[in-house]
Design an enzyme around this catalytic site. Structure first.
Site, PDB file in Angstrom:
ATOM      1  N   ASP A 159       0.867  -1.085  -0.103  1.00  2.04           N
ATOM      2  CA  ASP A 159      -0.016   0.177  -0.086  1.00  2.04           C
ATOM      3  C   ASP A 159       0.873   1.117   0.006  1.00  2.04           C
ATOM      4  OD1 ASP A 159      -2.322   1.461   0.167  1.00  2.04           O
ATOM      5  OD2 ASP A 159      -3.312  -0.013   1.397  1.00  2.04           O
ATOM      6  N   HIS A 214      10.922   1.460 -12.175  1.00  2.00           N
ATOM      7  CA  HIS A 214      10.903   0.402 -13.171  1.00  2.00           C
ATOM      8  C   HIS A 214      10.138  -0.829 -12.795  1.00  2.00           C
ATOM      9  CE1 HIS A 214      14.573   1.570 -14.667  1.00  2.00           C
ATOM     10  NE2 HIS A 214      15.094   2.134 -13.671  1.00  2.00           N
TER      11      HIS A 214
END
Length: 516
Positions: free
Chosen positions: A219, A294
């Site tokens: 989260d 990435h």
């Protein structure tokens, strides 16, 4: 007259205007931890605590705090401690909490394991950079229980710092900074389960500097909530996390003067998300600069119709004066989730949004899209103009990689998550949080080692009697139990070469840091 570092430095032209606007004044404790310890030291072992991983630390910690709350240092030596009852440490002034041991959750109540409230001039740290809170959340999560305690919460705390601390596997949120001011958070590692609702750092406060922090979870990485003003977040390592964000935003949102800078996001949900669904109020004066990503599902994701939250009454939250600058890297699949998504409320369109030097490319396939709705400004799919009327979603698809999208990776990028039903190991705090960026402060463990070595060198030129006293000090500082090492603590730390920094309080005075 009270002066602030950013005001002075910006007048001299030494700090970019966006950085000067991020913080409104000095941050950190007013007095050093060593000064607090010199006044009084309250060792929890003297109040009934035992490092046996069985005896409840809660009552001894509360008792030690009661003895030092008006000025002093509460000390938890190295060792393993159980904690089955939670503590609310309230109305303290000019005190510090040094956690050199590991605190294991053994209770099951909700709430907050350690809550600091209505407090000023406060410092929470580990002098060894290895002190930790181990929430053992997997024990509850395996039974589908997600209502366990938060690990750490600060409420109504001013002039403070939290640093060199490790938070692991919280049953719920890890660290909340609630209605605080003039605070600094740095040199931390947070590692949680791979599930929603296990937030890393949530902040809704004023004049807070959060930097050099690593978060692993599913989260929020470091997220700003409402209300918030003058927040600077930089050198953040979202290492297989949910990613950074703002929200969820609802009624009467009030967020302004926020800067995220040097944010590295690996294999996470998003690099940055501003999320709402209805509501009201404003988000303004935001800078999102130097982002590397990435393998993330989303890159820039502004979603004013976020379906994962229930709709809130209101025309929507107005977003304005947002700069997105120098974003590099790759997203997981640009055809499924493009790197730019700016969906604004039709009744209150976004305006003055600037996107520049943005180069992301897909890791899967050979095309990606940019999507905007009711959003005005400059760059990519944003519409120009001073009349901000609603418009339907416009999507641009590209099939060639932009120049300059390649970006560095971090050597500690995780290959797999930690799940949510198995034990999560306690990590070490990294010494790098963003490619090429030097942390603003060395870990306290390294500072202590350098101080001890310097002291040992000085001994060679001291008188025999003075050398004997120095040796005792060095030995005392290196012990992991019985006595704290206050000389290694305090609000003043080394300044890295080649960059400007916000002002920290220094021994009750305002110190203006100017890089060499």
């Amino acid at each position: 007259m009270r002066l602030h570092a950013f005001t002075l430095l910006s007048l001299l032209g030494l700090v970019p205007s966006f950085a000067a606007a991020s913080l409104s004044g000095s941050v950190g404790p007013l007095t050093s931890a060593s000064a607090k310890a010199a006044k009084k030291t309250c060792n929890v072992l003297d109040y009934g605590a035992k490092a046996d991983k069985k005896t409840d630390l809660g009552p001894p910690l509360a008792a030690a705090f009661a003895a030092c709350k008006s000025g002093g240092l509460v000390y938890i030596p190295a060792g393993n401690y159980a904690m089955s009852t939670w503590v609310k440490l309230a109305n303290g002034k000019a005190w510090a909490l040094q956690i050199d041991g590991v605190i294991y959750r053994t209770g099951t109540d909700g709430g907050n394991m350690i809550m600091i409230e209505h407090t000023s001039d406060f410092e929470l740290y580990s002098s060894t950079s290895s002190g930790a809170m181990q929430g053992l959340g997997y024990e509850l999560h395996a039974a589908n229980n997600w209502s366990g305690p938060r690990l750490l919460r600060l409420w109504d705390v001013s002039d403070f710092s939290v640093h060199d601390l490790i938070l692991v596997d919280s049953p719920s949120f890890h660290f909340s900074i609630d209605t605080c001011s003039n605070g600094e958070v740095y040199n931390m590692a947070i590692r949680g389960g791979n599930h929603g609702g296990l937030d890393g750092v949530d902040v809704w406060s004023t004049n807070i500097w959060i930097h050099d922090v690593e978060v692993t979870n599913k989260d929020e990485c470091v997220t700003v909530k409402s209300p918030a003003k003058n927040i600077l977040v930089e050198n953040i390592y979202c290492n297989l996390s949910g990613g950074c964000g703002m929200g969820s935003l609802g009624a009467d949102t009030d967020i302004s003067d926020i800067t995220y800078k040097n944010i590295y996001t690996w294999n996470s949900n998003q690099m940055m998300m501003i999320k709402s669904n209805g509501g009201s109020g404003t988000v303004s004066n935001v800078v999102l600069e130097n982002f590397i990503g990435h393998g993330n599902a989303y890159s820039l994701d502004i979603d004013s119709y976020w379906s994962s939250m229930s709709a809130v009454s209101g025309d929507g939250v107005e977003l304005s004066n947002i700069t997105i600058k120098n974003w590099k890297g790759t997203e997981a699949n640009g055809a499924q989730r493009g790197p730019i998504k700016i969906i604004c409320p039709d009744k209150v369109p976004c305006y003055n949004i600037l996107i520049e030097d943005f180069a992301m490319w897909t890791e899967t396939g050979s095309k990606q899209w940019y999507s905007c709705q009711s959003a005005y400004g400059s760059g990519f799919c944003l519409k120009s103009g001073s009349h901000h009327t609603s418009y339907a979603v416009t999507t641009t698809t590209v099939s060639s990689a932009p120049s300059g999208y390649s970006a560095a990776k971090m050597p500690l990028d995780l290959s797999t998550d930690f799940g949510s039903t198995q034990s999560i190991p306690i990590p070490t705090i990294p010494t790098s949080f963003y490619p090429g960026a030097t942390p603003y402060s060395a870990l306290m463990s390294k500072q202590s080692t350098k101080a001890a070595k310097a002291r040992a060198v000085d001994m060679s030129v001291e008188t025999p009697a003075a050398a004997s006293r120095s040796e005792q000090v060095v030995q005392g500082a290196s012990q992991e139990t019985s006595q704290p090492a206050p000389e290694s603590a305090g609000p003043v730390r080394s300044v890295p070469t080649g960059g400007n920094r916000p002002s920290r309080h220094r021994h009750g005075h305002h110190h203006f840091w100017i890089a060499a």
